[in-house]
Design a protein around this motif. Structure first.
Motif, mmCIF file in Angstrom:
data_model
loop_
_atom_site.group_PDB
_atom_site.id
_atom_site.type_symbol
_atom_site.label_atom_id
_atom_site.label_comp_id
_atom_site.label_asym_id
_atom_site.label_seq_id
_atom_site.Cartn_x
_atom_site.Cartn_y
_atom_site.Cartn_z
ATOM 1 N N ARG A 50 5.925 20.294 -3.663
ATOM 2 C CA ARG A 50 5.170 19.723 -4.778
ATOM 3 C C ARG A 50 6.124 19.077 -5.781
ATOM 4 N N SER A 51 6.991 18.249 -5.248
ATOM 5 C CA SER A 51 8.083 17.682 -6.038
ATOM 6 C C SER A 51 7.897 16.185 -6.316
ATOM 7 N N PRO A 52 7.540 15.840 -7.544
ATOM 8 C CA PRO A 52 7.452 14.423 -7.886
ATOM 9 C C PRO A 52 8.814 13.730 -7.831
ATOM 10 N N ALA A 53 9.888 14.477 -8.021
ATOM 11 C CA ALA A 53 11.229 13.883 -7.960
ATOM 12 C C ALA A 53 11.546 13.380 -6.552
ATOM 13 N N LEU A 54 11.148 14.135 -5.542
ATOM 14 C CA LEU A 54 11.387 13.696 -4.170
ATOM 15 C C LEU A 54 10.488 12.513 -3.803
ATOM 16 N N THR A 55 9.272 12.529 -4.308
ATOM 17 C CA THR A 55 8.379 11.378 -4.098
ATOM 18 C C THR A 55 8.991 10.143 -4.732
ATOM 19 N N ARG A 56 9.522 10.287 -5.924
ATOM 20 C CA ARG A 56 10.166 9.162 -6.628
ATOM 21 C C ARG A 56 11.394 8.689 -5.857
ATOM 22 N N GLN A 57 12.146 9.616 -5.299
ATOM 23 C CA GLN A 57 13.340 9.238 -4.533
ATOM 24 C C GLN A 57 12.953 8.364 -3.339
ATOM 25 N N ALA A 58 11.900 8.745 -2.631
ATOM 26 C CA ALA A 58 11.439 7.931 -1.500
ATOM 27 C C ALA A 58 10.964 6.572 -1.986
ATOM 28 N N ARG A 59 10.228 6.548 -3.076
ATOM 29 C CA ARG A 59 9.734 5.280 -3.617
ATOM 30 C C ARG A 59 10.906 4.379 -4.004
ATOM 31 N N ASP A 60 11.914 4.966 -4.624
ATOM 32 C CA ASP A 60 13.074 4.178 -5.058
ATOM 33 C C ASP A 60 13.850 3.601 -3.870
ATOM 34 N N LEU A 61 13.805 4.276 -2.731
ATOM 35 C CA LEU A 61 14.445 3.748 -1.525
ATOM 36 C C LEU A 61 13.614 2.629 -0.887
ATOM 37 N N ARG A 72 0.827 -1.204 0.000
ATOM 38 C CA ARG A 72 0.000 0.000 0.000
ATOM 39 C C ARG A 72 0.865 1.260 0.000
ATOM 40 N N LEU A 73 1.990 1.222 0.690
ATOM 41 C CA LEU A 73 2.914 2.353 0.713
ATOM 42 C C LEU A 73 3.398 2.684 -0.697
ATOM 43 N N ILE A 74 3.819 1.677 -1.410
ATOM 44 C CA ILE A 74 4.297 1.902 -2.777
ATOM 45 C C ILE A 74 3.164 2.391 -3.675
ATOM 46 N N LEU A 75 1.968 1.832 -3.505
ATOM 47 C CA LEU A 75 0.811 2.301 -4.272
ATOM 48 C C LEU A 75 0.541 3.774 -3.980
ATOM 49 N N ASP A 76 0.568 4.158 -2.703
ATOM 50 C CA ASP A 76 0.367 5.563 -2.340
ATOM 51 C C ASP A 76 1.406 6.461 -3.006
ATOM 52 N N LEU A 77 2.652 6.029 -3.002
ATOM 53 C CA LEU A 77 3.713 6.848 -3.609
ATOM 54 C C LEU A 77 3.545 6.951 -5.117
ATOM 55 N N ASP A 78 3.147 5.867 -5.755
ATOM 56 C CA ASP A 78 2.882 5.920 -7.200
ATOM 57 C C ASP A 78 1.738 6.880 -7.505
ATOM 58 N N ARG A 79 0.682 6.790 -6.711
ATOM 59 C CA ARG A 79 -0.468 7.677 -6.912
ATOM 60 C C ARG A 79 -0.095 9.128 -6.635
ATOM 61 N N GLU A 130 2.009 10.476 -9.537
ATOM 62 C CA GLU A 130 1.150 10.727 -10.696
ATOM 63 C C GLU A 130 0.337 12.008 -10.494
ATOM 64 N N ALA A 131 -0.233 12.171 -9.305
ATOM 65 C CA ALA A 131 -1.015 13.377 -9.021
ATOM 66 C C ALA A 131 -0.144 14.631 -9.078
ATOM 67 N N GLN A 132 1.088 14.527 -8.599
ATOM 68 C CA GLN A 132 1.990 15.678 -8.664
ATOM 69 C C GLN A 132 2.294 16.047 -10.110
ATOM 70 N N HIS A 133 2.515 15.052 -10.954
ATOM 71 C CA HIS A 133 2.767 15.334 -12.370
ATOM 72 C C HIS A 133 1.554 15.998 -13.020
ATOM 73 N N GLN A 134 0.367 15.630 -12.557
ATOM 74 C CA GLN A 134 -0.866 16.201 -13.109
ATOM 75 C C GLN A 134 -1.293 17.473 -12.382
ATOM 76 N N GLN A 135 -0.461 17.906 -11.443
ATOM 77 C CA GLN A 135 -0.717 19.100 -10.634
ATOM 78 C C GLN A 135 -2.052 19.026 -9.899
ATOM 79 N N GLU A 136 -2.380 17.823 -9.434
ATOM 80 C CA GLU A 136 -3.560 17.593 -8.602
ATOM 81 C C GLU A 136 -3.062 17.549 -7.156
ATOM 82 N N TRP A 137 -2.868 18.743 -6.592
ATOM 83 C CA TRP A 137 -2.148 18.880 -5.340
ATOM 84 C C TRP A 137 -2.901 18.300 -4.144
#
Length: 145
Positions: free
Chosen positions: A105-116, A38-45, A48-55
């Motif tokens: 509002r950084s998808p890059a930081l969200t991705r960094q956490a997901r990658d860890l 669920r954690l990984i699903l939340d980070l993926d979502r 995606e929302a950050q890329h779509q600017q759905e803050w």
């Protein structure tokens, strides 16, 4: 349930009941892997929302991910195995990343956490599969209280 034992209600209600039953009947190791999934699903979502600017949606997902990490931290038994302190540090670092990802509002930081966290998710799944494959239970293998 109706008087014949069949589930009744809307599909959403039935799904929620089934999910609740799965959680209530799961072993500690299975619960751990469910949390990671669920954690990984939340980070993926969130990403995606950050890329779509759905803050608002991104914030909801990031906050839920932080709640999961908080639960993982709370159940981590740092005395159970030698690497627990390092895992604790990863959880704390990822929490800080997600707070900053939300504020900036950084998808890059969200991705960094997901990658860890993704390799950890994979490792816990492998440990659970190994534990389930053994005939004798190995308490403490998953390092949870």
């Amino acid at each position: 349930m109706n008087r014949f034992g069949a589930l009744t209600g809307s599909p959403e209600q039935m799904r929620a009941r089934m999910q609740r039953e799965a959680v209530l009947s799961a072993s500690p190791g299975k619960l751990l892997t469910m949390l990671y999934d669920r954690l990984i699903l939340d980070l993926d979502r969130a990403e995606e929302a950050q890329h779509q600017q759905e803050w608002v949606r991104a914030q909801e997902q990031l906050l839920h991910a932080q709640q999961i990490i908080s639960e993982l931290l709370a159940t981590l038994d740092v005395k159970a195995w030698s690497a627990a302190a390092q895992l604790q540090s990863i959880y704390i670092f990822c929490t800080e990343l997600l707070i900053t990802a939300n504020l900036r509002r950084s998808p890059a930081l969200t991705r960094q956490a997901r990658d860890l966290l993704e390799p950890l998710r994979q490792t816990w799944h492998e440990a659970l599969a190994q534990q389930d494959g053994d005939s004798a239970p190995q308490s403490g293998l998953l390092g949870v209280a």
